[in-house]
Design a protein around this motif. Sequence first.
Motif, short mmCIF file in Angstrom:
data_model
loop_
_atom_site.label_atom_id
_atom_site.label_comp_id
_atom_site.label_asym_id
_atom_site.label_seq_id
_atom_site.Cartn_x
_atom_site.Cartn_y
_atom_site.Cartn_z
N CYS A 23 4.81 -7.44 0.04
CA CYS A 23 4.33 -6.16 0.12
C CYS A 23 2.72 -6.23 -0.21
N SER A 228 12.38 -5.19 -1.58
CA SER A 228 11.21 -4.46 -1.01
C SER A 228 10.88 -3.13 -2.04
N GLU A 232 7.35 -2.44 -3.72
CA GLU A 232 6.34 -1.20 -3.33
C GLU A 232 6.17 -0.55 -4.60
#
Length: 259
Positions: A23, A228, A232
Amino acid sequence: QNQSHSVLITGSTSGIGLAIAHCFARAGHHVMLHGLASDETAQALRAEFAGYSGNQGFSAADISTEAGCAQLVADTREAIGNPSILINNAGIQHTAPAHEFPAEKWQQILAINLSAGFFLSRDLLPAMRSNGWGRIINIASVHGLVASEHKSAYCAAKHGLVGLTKVLALENADRNITANAICPGWVETPLIQPQIENIAREQQVDLDTARAELVGAKQPMARATNPSAIGELALYLCGEFANTITGAALPVDGGWSAQ
Ligand code: NAD
């Protein structure tokens, strides 16, 4: 957010840390990859990140000791410069009732899941303070907020990490430095595999059934979080709109800690 930062993510060879590293790299930051990995794995990782615009480094320092943490800081400064974002993510698990818990596992879990976060923060804060900007994100756990049986060391370490986060937030509030904890429930990574396998063995069911059983036993939303999603959120915490979020322990847990 448009600015590129140097970001140290501990335990980023696998699971949540690896997803966080992707990310941040995707957002143009320079990332320091870290974890217990063979040279081969390290090389494969560097190839995996080679397409991103920022720089990368890798360290295999064992952060279960203060000296190992100092080594990681030195490796990071050499590879990508002084990090203005520290993400304490490396962690291990061992499950057993307290009355049978092996002493060396207790020490190891406290060292990696809690003390390493302290040593790395301590060593990196002076530069963040003199620059007047920094971000510390501790990947704690829902077990930093509530308890489960058989996780005495893990719960003690993660509750400790949430406490450490709050102190760092207070001490650095006047320097544009935020410190926050992210508290995931179940996330689909290698860390939870032994627990899935235990259920499969004990109840003689397949791994998918065992996984659903593990997640559903604690989470109203019986679905594991994608790694993920943690990446984020960490990225958001480093962005401009998050500059007054500090000292928080943010659950990402399918409702687990709301009960
Ligand atoms: P993982 O096992 O996939 O990865 C752990 C990482 O830590 C690896 O990169 C490993 O090399 C590194 N590491 C372990 N011991 C180390 C040591 N002594 N020195 C240096 N590096 C070391 O685990 P994960 O599930 O991605 O977990 C990451 C973090 O998230 C941990 O702190 C964990 O407690 C936390 N967490 C995980 C879950 C979950 O469901 N997976 C839920 C809540 C919190």
